[in-house]
Design an enzyme around this catalytic site. Structure first.
Site, PDB file in Angstrom:
ATOM      1  N   CYS A 165       5.103  -3.415  -4.601  1.00 40.56           N
ATOM      2  CA  CYS A 165       3.832  -2.914  -4.358  1.00 40.56           C
ATOM      3  C   CYS A 165       2.696  -3.958  -4.406  1.00 40.56           C
ATOM      4  O   CYS A 165       2.618  -4.895  -3.693  1.00 40.56           O
ATOM      5  CB  CYS A 165       3.238  -1.677  -5.337  1.00 40.56           C
ATOM      6  SG  CYS A 165       2.100  -0.749  -4.523  1.00 40.56           S
ATOM      7  N   HIS A 204       7.746   1.969  -5.042  1.00 37.88           N
ATOM      8  CA  HIS A 204       8.368   2.176  -6.380  1.00 37.88           C
ATOM      9  C   HIS A 204       9.479   2.969  -6.547  1.00 37.88           C
ATOM     10  O   HIS A 204       9.821   3.823  -5.774  1.00 37.88           O
ATOM     11  CB  HIS A 204       7.158   2.899  -7.293  1.00 37.88           C
ATOM     12  CG  HIS A 204       5.803   2.246  -7.260  1.00 37.88           C
ATOM     13  ND1 HIS A 204       5.734   0.930  -8.080  1.00 37.88           N
ATOM     14  CD2 HIS A 204       4.450   2.334  -6.686  1.00 37.88           C
ATOM     15  CE1 HIS A 204       4.518   0.611  -7.751  1.00 37.88           C
ATOM     16  NE2 HIS A 204       3.959   1.476  -7.188  1.00 37.88           N
TER      17      HIS A 204
END
Length: 490
Positions: free
Chosen positions: A333, A420
């Site tokens: 991310c 994630h």
């Protein structure tokens, strides 16, 4: 309405563990149980399915829902505060972005949040047999009491009996228990039914006289003492837990996770810690990356600000040297965005600098937009199934360089993904470690490990706490005639 509030003497006292274990213990009794936390302040969050797309809740409440054998939903954590700086937080309300609050305008904004949070509790209470609510921090923060809707403000709203958890491993737990009650108003003291001692080491017989004195001095019972246990691992919500996180194994390959100041979703690397051939460490100095086999740049709530911090510490040069030596680098991310060519935030989504050059290891550009992506994607990498969850404002534009990787790209030894939780997938983790480090598949199952830890916590709660008494307490109003401890609230 059946419910119980688990409060704590401090942050990280054990509220989350007790709530999780109690959810599992009550679910084993065939009850329909829901966890609840009115407001969570954490950058560790999770996406779960909503009526019209993904919704975001605290990671701890997602795990507690698993413990309760319930479907996670936004009402279980109606208000999520995600700190982006020391004085500014992004607010998620009922799973959706709501705006930002600062320390100066918090008093005004929380009235609307309180109403929504209490409405969410009432909704859950109408659909579940038992609600196990978790407080936040301490209920005795004198400066915050007037607007409290998370601790005893919730207990007053719902008539919840309250049990206070204290961490005896830190020392001073008896003073903390007594002081927590004694600094409350008479109205709030009447809601405190008793205590749970957490993380006790040693012979319980040595503790027993102190517990009897605590009950005599406060007029409230102790519902049990949870022992310290070396194998208790749960997805944590609090960056405090990073201070003690590592999985040292002699001769193991070292995974160095850069400890960014505003790190988020650091549970992404928990699955690596499960592997017997890996040693996971959190690093904030370039020297810690020198002997690493794999460097991980994790997620962050403030990508550009943390990239500037990375450069100020010389960690950027350490990451570049690691990649130049042909050793693997993984960005997740915000960490993925740092590995690209440029990051632009023209609308001030992160509230700081509007543009910064990345490390240039991946051929991507990142642009921040107001809309937050909340998704549960699935895909493949070289015939290996992969899945994860997305929580981000950054939009990635890949260039022609690089190969596909689930949720991102790969260029030689450098990997990046917006997903994630991708490495919680056993197949992808095994494939990635074999490819990058030559580590053979261990057969470790992360989902099974999590479920085993939840069961272990449920077992400890069943063995060491009076669960039947806690259930009776939840089914009734707080006990009558609890004594007032002076001085009360100032």
């Amino acid at each position: 309405m059946t419910g119980l509030l688990i409060a704590g003497t401090t942050s990280d006292a054990g509220k989350t563990a007790v709530t999780t274990g109690l959810c599992r213990a009550l679910a084993r009794r065939g009850l329909k149980v829901a966890p609840y936390k009115a407001q969570n302040m954490s950058n560790n969050s999770m996406v779960c399915a909503g009526d019209d797309g993904g919704v975001e809740i605290g990671r701890a409440q997602w795990v507690q829902a698993l413990a309760a054998r319930a479907t996670p939903e936004a009402a279980m954590n109606p208000v999520l505060l995600k700190p982006g700086s020391d004085r500014r937080s992004h607010v998620v309300l009922m799973g959706r972005p709501w705006g930002h609050v600062s320390s100066s305008d918090w008093l005004e904004g929380r009235r609307a949040l309180a109403a929504a949070a209490h409405a969410a509790y009432d909704d859950l209470a109408g659909r579940y047999d038992v609600i196990v609510a978790e407080g936040a921090g301490s209920p005795t923060e004198i400066n915050l009491r007037a607007g409290d809707y998370v601790n005893l403000g919730l207990a007053r709203h719902a008539g919840l009996p309250t049990v206070v958890v204290g961490d005896i491993d830190r020392g001073g737990v008896f003073a903390a228990f007594f002081g927590t009650v004694a600094l409350l108003s008479p109205e709030d003291q009447a809601l405190i039914a008793g205590f749970v001692v957490n993380k006790f080491r040693g012979d319980p017989a040595l503790l027993a006289p102190g517990l009897r004195d605590l009950e005599r001095l406060t007029g409230r019972r102790v519902y049990g003492t949870l022992p310290w246990h070396p194998d208790l691992w749960l997805d944590s919500e609090d960056a405090l837990e990073l201070q003690g996180r590592r999985s040292a194994r002699p001769g193991a390959r070292r995974v160095a996770v850069v400890r960014l100041p505003r790190i988020s979703n650091f549970t992404d690397v928990d699955a690596f810690g499960l592997e017997p051939d890996l040693d996971v460490v959190f690093a904030s100095h370039p020297s810690a990356l020198a002997d690493a086999d794999l460097v991980v740049l994790p997620g962050t709530r403030s990508t550009i600000a943390d990239l500037a911090w990375l450069r100020s510490r010389g960690l950027d040069r350490a990451v570049l040297a690691h990649a130049a030596a042909g050793r693997p680098v993984l960005g997740i991310c915000g960490g993925f965005q740092m590995l690209g060519r440029v990051i632009r935030d023209p609308h001030g989504v992160e509230g700081g600098t509007s543009e910064a050059d990345g490390l240039g290891l991946l051929d991507i550009e990142t642009d921040f937009v107001a809309d937050k992506a909340l998704r549960l994607p699935e895909g493949q990498w070289e015939a290996t199934s992969a899945s994860g969850y997305e929580i981000h404002h950054g939009r990635i534009t890949p260039g022609p360089g690089g190969d596909e990787f689930p949720g991102g790209v790969r260029c030689g030894p450098v990997f990046g993904t917006m997903w994630h939780g991708a490495f919680e997938g056993d197949a992808l983790r095994a494939r990635f470690l074999t490819e990058t480090l030559g580590v053979p598949a261990s057969g470790a199952s992360f989902p099974k490990a999590r479920e085993d830890r939840i069961d272990l916590l449920g077992d400890l709660v069943e063995e060491h706490l009076d669960v039947d008494a806690l259930l009776r307490l939840a089914e009734h109003a707080p006990p009558q005639g609890l004594p007032f401890l002076p001085p009360g609230s100032p």
